[in-house]
Design an enzyme around this catalytic site. Structure first.
Site, short mmCIF file in Angstrom:
data_model
loop_
_atom_site.label_atom_id
_atom_site.label_comp_id
_atom_site.label_asym_id
_atom_site.label_seq_id
_atom_site.Cartn_x
_atom_site.Cartn_y
_atom_site.Cartn_z
N ASP A 70 0.86 -1.17 0.00
CA ASP A 70 0.00 0.00 0.00
C ASP A 70 0.90 1.23 0.00
OD1 ASP A 70 -1.73 2.09 0.49
OD2 ASP A 70 -2.82 1.08 2.10
N SER A 142 0.58 14.15 -14.99
CA SER A 142 -0.69 14.40 -15.66
C SER A 142 -0.63 15.80 -16.24
CB SER A 142 -1.85 14.31 -14.65
OG SER A 142 -3.03 14.90 -15.17
N TYR A 155 -5.86 17.63 -6.74
CA TYR A 155 -5.20 16.77 -7.72
C TYR A 155 -4.13 17.55 -8.48
CZ TYR A 155 -4.63 13.43 -11.56
OH TYR A 155 -4.11 12.54 -12.48
N ALA A 157 -2.57 20.20 -7.47
CA ALA A 157 -1.47 20.51 -6.55
C ALA A 157 -0.53 19.33 -6.41
CB ALA A 157 -2.03 20.91 -5.19
N SER A 158 -1.09 18.12 -6.29
CA SER A 158 -0.25 16.93 -6.13
C SER A 158 0.58 16.67 -7.38
CB SER A 158 -1.12 15.71 -5.80
OG SER A 158 -1.92 15.32 -6.90
N LYS A 159 -0.01 16.86 -8.54
CA LYS A 159 0.71 16.60 -9.79
C LYS A 159 1.69 17.72 -10.13
CE LYS A 159 -0.97 12.54 -10.86
NZ LYS A 159 -0.09 11.36 -10.90
#
Length: 236
Positions: A70, A142, A155, A157-159
């Protein structure tokens, strides 16, 4: 037969691939298997990984090792690092998740989970493995890591974070002769895009992203595609 079949681009190479049980991850695993790679495939579900292992062995991989883990658990990341014992030539950080919704409706806990999966986990795994790596790192980002998308703030921000991490790793690892490539897919057919407004029959195919993930190995040692953007060619 695809252009990559039987070229042996990864013969003798050990590849660690996260999120390998479906979608883009499975497509990359199968493309690398066709090109002779030995694979360490990672996901949370052993049952699905068994299917990928069987497929990759039939396609030509000399060895496929399943690692159930995980990516949200730091202990599992350490176990992955220990399991490969410094034998990794290529690291593919593919595991990720997506959510949608305005920042006005978001949950702090869900935001933290998404950022951990999409950014913190690949950073941590890369940090664990980078000192021993002697090949290439591929980060599946992405187009959301390149520009803002309405109702995708966390999303994005994370990418965006993964984009910055990947490009900086490219600079940091040059002296080790380790290449780093970030791939930026637009809407790609997978379970992550099931609820997308973009019609699935016009989406990029996972196999297209797998072809992009082979590009660094087609080039000479004097070249590295640090950014590969794959956009939708057909209007919805």
């Amino acid at each position: 037969m695809s252009p990559s079949d039987h070229e042996g681009l990864l013969k003798g190479k050990n590849v660690l691939l996260t999120g390998a049980s479906r979608g883009i991850g499975r497509a990359i695993a199968e493309a690398y298997a066709k090109n002779g790679a030995r694979l360490f495939i990672v996901a949370r579900t052993t049952e699905k990984l068994e299917e990928v292992k069987e497929s990759c062995e039939k396609l030509g991989s000399p060895e496929v090792t399943i690692l159930e883990a995980d990516m949200l658990q730091e202990d599992d990341l350490a176990k992955i690092s220990e399991a490969v014992k410094g034998e990794v030539d290529v690291l593919v950080n593919n595991a990720g998740m997506a959510t949608s919704g305005s920042i006005l409706e978001g949950s702090p806990d869900e935001a933290a989970k998404l950022v951990t999966m999409n950014l913190i986990a690949p950073m941590q795994l890369t940090i664990l493995l980078a000192p021993q790596l002697h090949g290439h790192i591929i980060n599946i980002s992405s187009v959301a890591g390149l520009h803002a998308i309405k109702s995708q703030s966390i999303y994005c921000a994370s990418k965006w974070g993964l984009t910055g991490f990947s490009l900086t790793c490219f600079e940091d690892l040059k002296e080790k002769n380790v290449g780093v490539t970030a791939i930026f897919p637009a809407y790609t057919e997978s379970s992550m895009t099931d609820s997308a407004s973009f019609p699935s029959d016009k989406m990029i195919r996972p196999e297209d992203i797998a072809e992009a993930a082979l590009l660094p190995f087609r080039m000479s040692k004097f070249a590295c595609p640090s950014e590969i953007v794959v956009r939708n060619a057909i209007r919805p």
